[in-house]
Motif scaffolding. Structure first.
Motif, PDB file in Angstrom:
ATOM      1  N   ILE A 119      13.199  13.992 -23.258  1.00 67.35           N
ATOM      2  CA  ILE A 119      13.744  13.740 -24.595  1.00 67.35           C
ATOM      3  C   ILE A 119      12.963  14.525 -25.647  1.00 67.35           C
ATOM      4  O   ILE A 119      13.529  15.085 -26.588  1.00 67.35           O
ATOM      5  CB  ILE A 119      13.701  12.224 -24.908  1.00 67.35           C
ATOM      6  N   LEU A 122      14.213  18.032 -26.288  1.00 66.02           N
ATOM      7  CA  LEU A 122      15.374  18.156 -27.172  1.00 66.02           C
ATOM      8  C   LEU A 122      14.996  17.874 -28.624  1.00 66.02           C
ATOM      9  O   LEU A 122      15.524  18.490 -29.542  1.00 66.02           O
ATOM     10  CB  LEU A 122      16.492  17.240 -26.672  1.00 66.02           C
ATOM     11  N   ALA A 141      20.305  21.106 -22.872  1.00 62.15           N
ATOM     12  CA  ALA A 141      20.851  19.869 -22.297  1.00 62.15           C
ATOM     13  C   ALA A 141      21.720  20.190 -21.083  1.00 62.15           C
ATOM     14  O   ALA A 141      21.625  19.531 -20.042  1.00 62.15           O
ATOM     15  CB  ALA A 141      21.651  19.106 -23.353  1.00 62.15           C
ATOM     16  N   THR A 144      19.549  21.216 -18.172  1.00 61.46           N
ATOM     17  CA  THR A 144      18.864  20.051 -17.615  1.00 61.46           C
ATOM     18  C   THR A 144      19.834  19.251 -16.744  1.00 61.46           C
ATOM     19  O   THR A 144      19.474  18.766 -15.668  1.00 61.46           O
ATOM     20  CB  THR A 144      18.309  19.167 -18.747  1.00 61.46           C
ATOM     21  N   GLN A 145      21.065  19.131 -17.223  1.00 64.84           N
ATOM     22  CA  GLN A 145      22.082  18.416 -16.440  1.00 64.84           C
ATOM     23  C   GLN A 145      22.352  19.141 -15.117  1.00 64.84           C
ATOM     24  O   GLN A 145      22.467  18.506 -14.059  1.00 64.84           O
ATOM     25  CB  GLN A 145      23.377  18.316 -17.262  1.00 64.84           C
TER      26      GLN A 145
ATOM     27  N   ALA B 118      21.145  10.056 -19.547  1.00 65.05           N
ATOM     28  CA  ALA B 118      20.402  10.319 -20.790  1.00 65.05           C
ATOM     29  C   ALA B 118      20.762  11.693 -21.353  1.00 65.05           C
ATOM     30  O   ALA B 118      20.998  11.839 -22.562  1.00 65.05           O
ATOM     31  CB  ALA B 118      18.897  10.231 -20.535  1.00 65.05           C
ATOM     32  N   ILE B 119      20.805  12.686 -20.479  1.00 69.66           N
ATOM     33  CA  ILE B 119      21.108  14.049 -20.940  1.00 69.66           C
ATOM     34  C   ILE B 119      22.569  14.153 -21.350  1.00 69.66           C
ATOM     35  O   ILE B 119      22.916  14.784 -22.357  1.00 69.66           O
ATOM     36  CB  ILE B 119      20.774  15.068 -19.822  1.00 69.66           C
ATOM     37  N   LEU B 120      23.453  13.501 -20.575  1.00 66.23           N
ATOM     38  CA  LEU B 120      24.886  13.520 -20.898  1.00 66.23           C
ATOM     39  C   LEU B 120      25.142  12.977 -22.304  1.00 66.23           C
ATOM     40  O   LEU B 120      26.000  13.481 -23.030  1.00 66.23           O
ATOM     41  CB  LEU B 120      25.650  12.695 -19.851  1.00 66.23           C
ATOM     42  N   LEU B 122      23.329  13.257 -24.928  1.00 64.57           N
ATOM     43  CA  LEU B 122      23.052  14.292 -25.925  1.00 64.57           C
ATOM     44  C   LEU B 122      24.076  15.419 -25.847  1.00 64.57           C
ATOM     45  O   LEU B 122      24.458  15.987 -26.876  1.00 64.57           O
ATOM     46  CB  LEU B 122      21.616  14.796 -25.758  1.00 64.57           C
TER      47      LEU B 122
END
Lengths: 328, 328
Positions: A119, A122, A141, A144-145, B118-120, B122
């Motif tokens: 987090i 970001l 993001a 990372t996904q 969590a990433i989704l 954002l």
């Protein structure tokens, strides 16, 4: 792949010098309880390859090195987040010759410290007063996904009997390629480069990522434990369906009964050595080296697709050659 | 606190109807390997309090409900991420009367599925073609970071002998208040509301969060297992330094030797009951109810600080009253 020891490019040292102070400032914002695990983890060092790619990419697009810094800090934070969670998932008790965070501070601390770093990455980008900050954050993001998807595949492959070479390559492209392609893309985005330039630098990183992971797979079976910091054949012990293993299984085509038996249960030293010989005998080592060389060439080729500042571009090429030929 | 059963506000049902389809569309983008754990977790339901706050807040600022939707989806994704990781950290095997993700699919799957959500969250905000998307994403990232700090505190408190009432309240403000204050702030930000309005709605959520957590703490000791879905006195068994426990310890002031002994080791049914009586006897239950009522009043007061659309504001007040008086 070079077998000569290669001196690390100076760009890696410069990235460490520029990025580490900012990385420490960023993590100092985290709550006191998270400082011991996070400091322990960061104290292990790291090559700063991703940071260097972000910085050099900004420069290759004509910007000052400072422009790439938030991207370099953010990508290192995400990289370290992934290491913290990976070590829990894989049950690895050592990294860089030191206890991993979960082994030292517990699983809960490793999970939360990883969450906090992801987090924070970001936050670092979104707080940047740059007109390109939001686009950079979205790029990070998404990468990372993609990395998370690669980790999920990697984990699923461990218990699947058959994985195709294509599936394995796609997994590695996501697991390792996602951040290595994001790093130079971030530098270019923060520099305000046109989309074609961002794409070319992202492609450079993507191919580099696949080549990097192929080399990592070779080291996971044949690497020197004193250099890799992992026990010999550790990937075989963990039943990882890495590129050499998958390539050997595909080549053996039904003649692999004894070997697939080795891909289950707890392996002795002797069985690990037998498995490694099988993988080599069925061409898993050669195929993986070819993959590394082909994607290294593609990475270097991507740098020729668009006009870039020559000096920084040369350093990007140096890093690619070093990373793929690295003798760790 | 009302002891009468209160019908859930219709805004919660509406939030479920509006948000669930979008939530499912968002998670469908995650890789195939993550679908089983994520679907299992989301299948457990949830009250959609945070989603409703985001939607109503956008409406209270004069926007259409659609404007708040990306915020509602994002905040629910972060909430579910936190549940997935919390269950691993706390070792909880059941949630909403079903096995938790780690208990059903393994720790690795729960960690990665949480990371992905969590990433989704954002990504959902940053992909929104709104001029306020980046600010909303930063608000969410900061709230997620604050929540993480609260979880780290919560974990640290379990093994600390003494926690002050102030420390406990600050922890609960972060652990629960961070997302509950972020939800209405997101609605206001996406609606383009002025900073004073965003602040008032964030404060409403912050106080609501503290009140909500205080009630949760009461239920964690005295809640009906058939309603809470957790064993009776589960917080005492886990040695959680919740508000009632911390308040009782502070009031007992040195006379708590027998009780502090109960805060270690494995507790029998009988010891759990003894501990609960101690907490009640030293006013831990009353103090916690007072905290809940005071912060409920502060939450309602924050809604009066700025001009808001009356109908949506009334529904925000209804939710606050319901959440704090809830009889689950």
């Amino acid at each position: 792949m070079s077998t000569l020891p290669v001196a690390p490019p100076v760009a890696l040292d410069r990235a460490r010098e520029l990025v580490d102070p900012l990385l420490l400032t960023a993590v100092a914002r985290l709550c006191p309880e998270l400082q011991p695990p996070v400091q322990h983890h960061l104290g292990g060092g790291g090559k700063h390859v991703r940071a260097a790619l972000a910085l050099l990419s900004a420069e290759a697009c004509g910007a000052d090195v400072e422009v790439g810094l938030p991207g370099a800090v953010a990508i290192e934070l995400v990289h370290n987040f992934s290491l913290l969670h990976d070590d829990v998932i894989d049950g690895d008790r050592e990294r860089r010759h030191r206890p991993t965070v979960w082994a030292q501070f517990g699983v809960g601390a490793a999970i939360i410290a990883g969450d906090a770093l992801a987090i924070l990455a970001l936050e670092v980008l979104l707080e940047e007063p740059s007109p390109h900050a939001a686009l950079a954050a979205l790029e990070l993001a998404r990468a990372t996904q993609a990395m998370t998807a690669g980790q999920a595949d990697d984990m699923a492959f461990e218990v699947r009997p058959i994985v195709s070479l294509e599936e394995c390559l796609r997994m590695e492209e996501r697991k390792t390629g996602a951040l290595l392609s994001c790093a130079p893309a971030l530098g270019a985005i923060l520099a305000g480069a046109p989309p074609a330039t961002v794409d070319a630098l992202r492609d450079y990183g993507r191919h580099l990522g696949i080549a990097f992971q192929a080399v990592d797979d070779l080291l996971g079976i044949w690497g020197d434990p004193s250099v890799t910091g992992k026990p010999a054949g550790s990937d075989l012990r963990q039943h990882k369906k890495t590129l050499p293993v998958v390539a050997a299984l595909a080549a053996a085509d039904g003649m692999a009964g004894e070997f697939t038996a080795l891909l289950r249960g707890r392996l002795s030293e002797r069985e690990v050595a037998t498995a490694a010989r099988f993988v080599e005998g069925y061409g898993g080592r050669d195929t993986t080296m070819e993959v590394a060389e082909r994607h290294l060439a593609d990475a270097l080729g991507a740098l020729d697709r668009v006009p870039l500042v020559p000096s920084a571009t040369e350093e990007l090429a140096d890093i690619a050659n070093f990373v793929v030929g690295r003798d760790r």
